[in-house]
Structures are given as C-alpha cells and as structure tokens.
Motif scaffolding. Structure first.
Motif, short mmCIF file in Angstrom:
data_model
loop_
_atom_site.label_atom_id
_atom_site.label_comp_id
_atom_site.label_asym_id
_atom_site.label_seq_id
_atom_site.Cartn_x
_atom_site.Cartn_y
_atom_site.Cartn_z
N GLU A 185 0.84 -1.20 0.00
CA GLU A 185 0.00 0.00 0.00
C GLU A 185 0.87 1.25 0.00
O GLU A 185 0.60 2.22 -0.72
CB GLU A 185 -0.91 0.00 1.22
N LYS A 239 4.42 5.94 -5.10
CA LYS A 239 4.52 5.94 -6.56
C LYS A 239 3.45 6.82 -7.20
O LYS A 239 3.66 7.41 -8.26
CB LYS A 239 4.40 4.51 -7.09
N GLY A 240 2.30 6.93 -6.54
CA GLY A 240 1.20 7.74 -7.06
C GLY A 240 1.42 9.22 -6.82
O GLY A 240 2.53 9.68 -6.54
N HIS A 254 2.38 1.94 -3.42
CA HIS A 254 1.46 2.61 -4.35
C HIS A 254 1.24 4.07 -3.98
O HIS A 254 1.08 4.93 -4.86
CB HIS A 254 0.13 1.86 -4.40
#
Length: 306
Positions: free
Chosen positions: A153, A159-160, A156
């Motif tokens: 989690e 990276k987001g 992500h």
C-alpha cells in the motif's frame, strides 16, 4: 511474426510462470513454486525422481534453475521448457505462447475478433504476505496512528500522486531550517518497523520484521540505488528517494529470532560503513522511527509482492 524471448518473459514474471506451468503438469493440485526472498524455495524436480532439489531464481531479468544433485544441467526457463516440450528455438517459443495463452502477436480490437479461447488459469506462484505497520497523518507531532498499512500500500502511495505537491514544494525550499519545519508539518509518515498504539518504542504492539536505513546527502543516488539493489547480504523490500531529494530510504527484512532490532541496526550500520564508505542516520535504531512519505515514481518494491 516471430516471437521473442523478451516478449514471453515480460508476460510470465521473468519466466517463473513457465516453470510453474510445466511443474503443474507433474504435480496437479500442489503449490509448485513458493517465493522466498529473491529466490523460490526448493521445488520437486520431475527429472530427479520428484525430489525437492530444483532451485529456481531470477538472475538478470530471467528465471534460472539448478538441481542440488545435478540431475539436470544448470540453465534458464527456456532450457527447462525445452526438456518438457522437446522443442527448441522459435517452435518452443510458439508452444509456450500457445500453452500459456499469452496471445503474443495476436491482433485485438472490434474489427479483429478472435475465436473464443478457453480460459486457462496459469498456475500461480505463492506470494508472501506484505508486512504491515502503522500509518500516521500529518503533522509529525501527531503520535496516534490512523490505521495500519501494508508495504505494498505504501509503495502505491509513494509511486502515485498523493505526495507529489508537498514533495515538490519541499525541494524548492532552500533554507534548511524552513525545509525541516515544512516537512514536519506537511508529510504523512509511517513506522516501517512496527504497529503502535502510540508512536513510542514502549507502545509497540507488533514488530513488522523491517528495518529502515536512511542515507542522507548522497551525491550519486542512482549508483547507490543500484548497489543496494544488488547487495549480496541484504534483500531490499522497499527503496525510494527521501522527501528532500538527496537521500535514500532502504527498507530491509530482519529476523528478530536471531538478534534484537537495535543489534541488527548496529550490524547493518557497520556493514554499510565498510562496504559503501557511508554513514547512516543513527535514528534508525529506534523501532518507532518516523519515516515521511514522499513522491517517487521510481520507487522499488521487492518483486515477490507483485
């Protein structure tokens, strides 16, 4: 159209799914491959009387194998597939494409409808459960966790785009004192080493089995990143650029049955000093060490989780 090895590897998790597909022919209903770190645990070898002597791992972007009793020659996934299918070259690649329904070279779209193919489940490789730990909302003075999160989690999130704006703003602040104040007020953070009822070593509920090593003021980040990812002694779970942009956060697994958190930290710090001639942030020895979450599109996560 010729099928390339690269195209097949990109669709089969470096070729691991091909090993799993072949082995499933011999051991139906069993977990034929199970990841452990960078490598797979010993698997049964149909070419060695079903003994658990087959060692599979990914090397330089391709799955390879050895047999601990040398029942078969050392090789890569295509060598292993060749043993099973009795094919070589382009004929072998076409067979793999057909058997695993990779659909390489097949036209798709409204005007190129193909005949419906039976859905075949490629044997899955058993994935480990990602470690979990506490997540805290900004500012850093908030010591009550909002929830628990897993390693994937956080991968992500970083990276987001969740932290893109605050990361960009921080890196444009030239005064160190102002930058520290901004970071403390505007970044969510996690405690990679465990779950807490309150961010304090005494309030640890469960250790995650992770240790974070901070590298600050690094001149050549790409070179250090490459070195850490290929380190022979420590497996990388997560690796990303720090909020400031001039450091790295290296998250590695530790075995608390072998030593305490603080002892591991001292050992790793000494190893890093001798191997890379770098000093690490000593605050990493604290289990409740806060790690701010930045934006990094090139963040690395151990492939075993994805």
């Amino acid at each position: 159209m010729e099928i390339s090895r690269e195209a097949i590897l990109s669709k089969t998790h470096y070729g691991l799914n091909i090993y799993a597909h072949v082995l499933r022919h011999y051991y139906q209903g069993e977990t034929v491959l199970s990841l452990s770190g960078r490598d797979c645990k010993p698997a049964k070898n149909p070419y060695n009387a079903d003994k658990p002597t087959l060692m599979v791992k990914v090397v330089d972007g391709i799955a390879t194998h050895t047999d601990t009793e040398e029942a078969i020659a050392q090789g890569n996934v295509f060598d292993f597939a060749s043993l099973h299918f009795s094919l070589e070259g382009q004929a072998l690649l076409e067979k793999i494409n057909e058997e695993l329904y990779l659909r390489i070279g097949k036209e798709r779209g409204f005007y190129h409808q193909e005949e419906t193919q039976p859905v075949v489940a490629i044997p899955e490789i058993q994935k480990p459960t990602p470690p979990v730990f506490s997540y805290f909302k900004k500012p850093v003075s908030n010591v009550k966790p909002s929830r628990q999160v897993s390693l994937i989690e956080v991968y992500h999130l970083i990276k987001g785009n969740d932290f893109a704006s605050c990361t960009s703003t921080l890196r444009n602040i030239s005064e160190p004192k102002d930058a520290r104040k901004y970071k403390a007020q505007n970044f969510d953070y996690v405690t990679f080493s465990g779950s807490f009822s309150k961010r304090n070593d005494a309030n640890l509920q469960r250790h995650s089995g992770l240790l974070t090593i901070d590298f600050d003021h690094i001149e050549d980040i790409p070179t250090l990143k490459a070195s850490l990812l290929s380190d022979h002694y420590f497996e990388t779970e997560l690796l990303f650029v720090s909020p400031s942009g001039d450091g790295l956060k290296w998250v590695i697994p530790i075995d608390l049955t072998q030593a305490k958190h603080q002892d591991y930290f001292k050992a790793v710090a000494n190893y890093v000093s001798h191997t890379y001639q770098l000093e690490v942030d000593q605050s990493g020895k604290d289990i409740s060490r806060a790690c701010f979450l930045p934006h990094d599109t090139d963040i690395f996560i151990n492939p075993k989780y994805i």
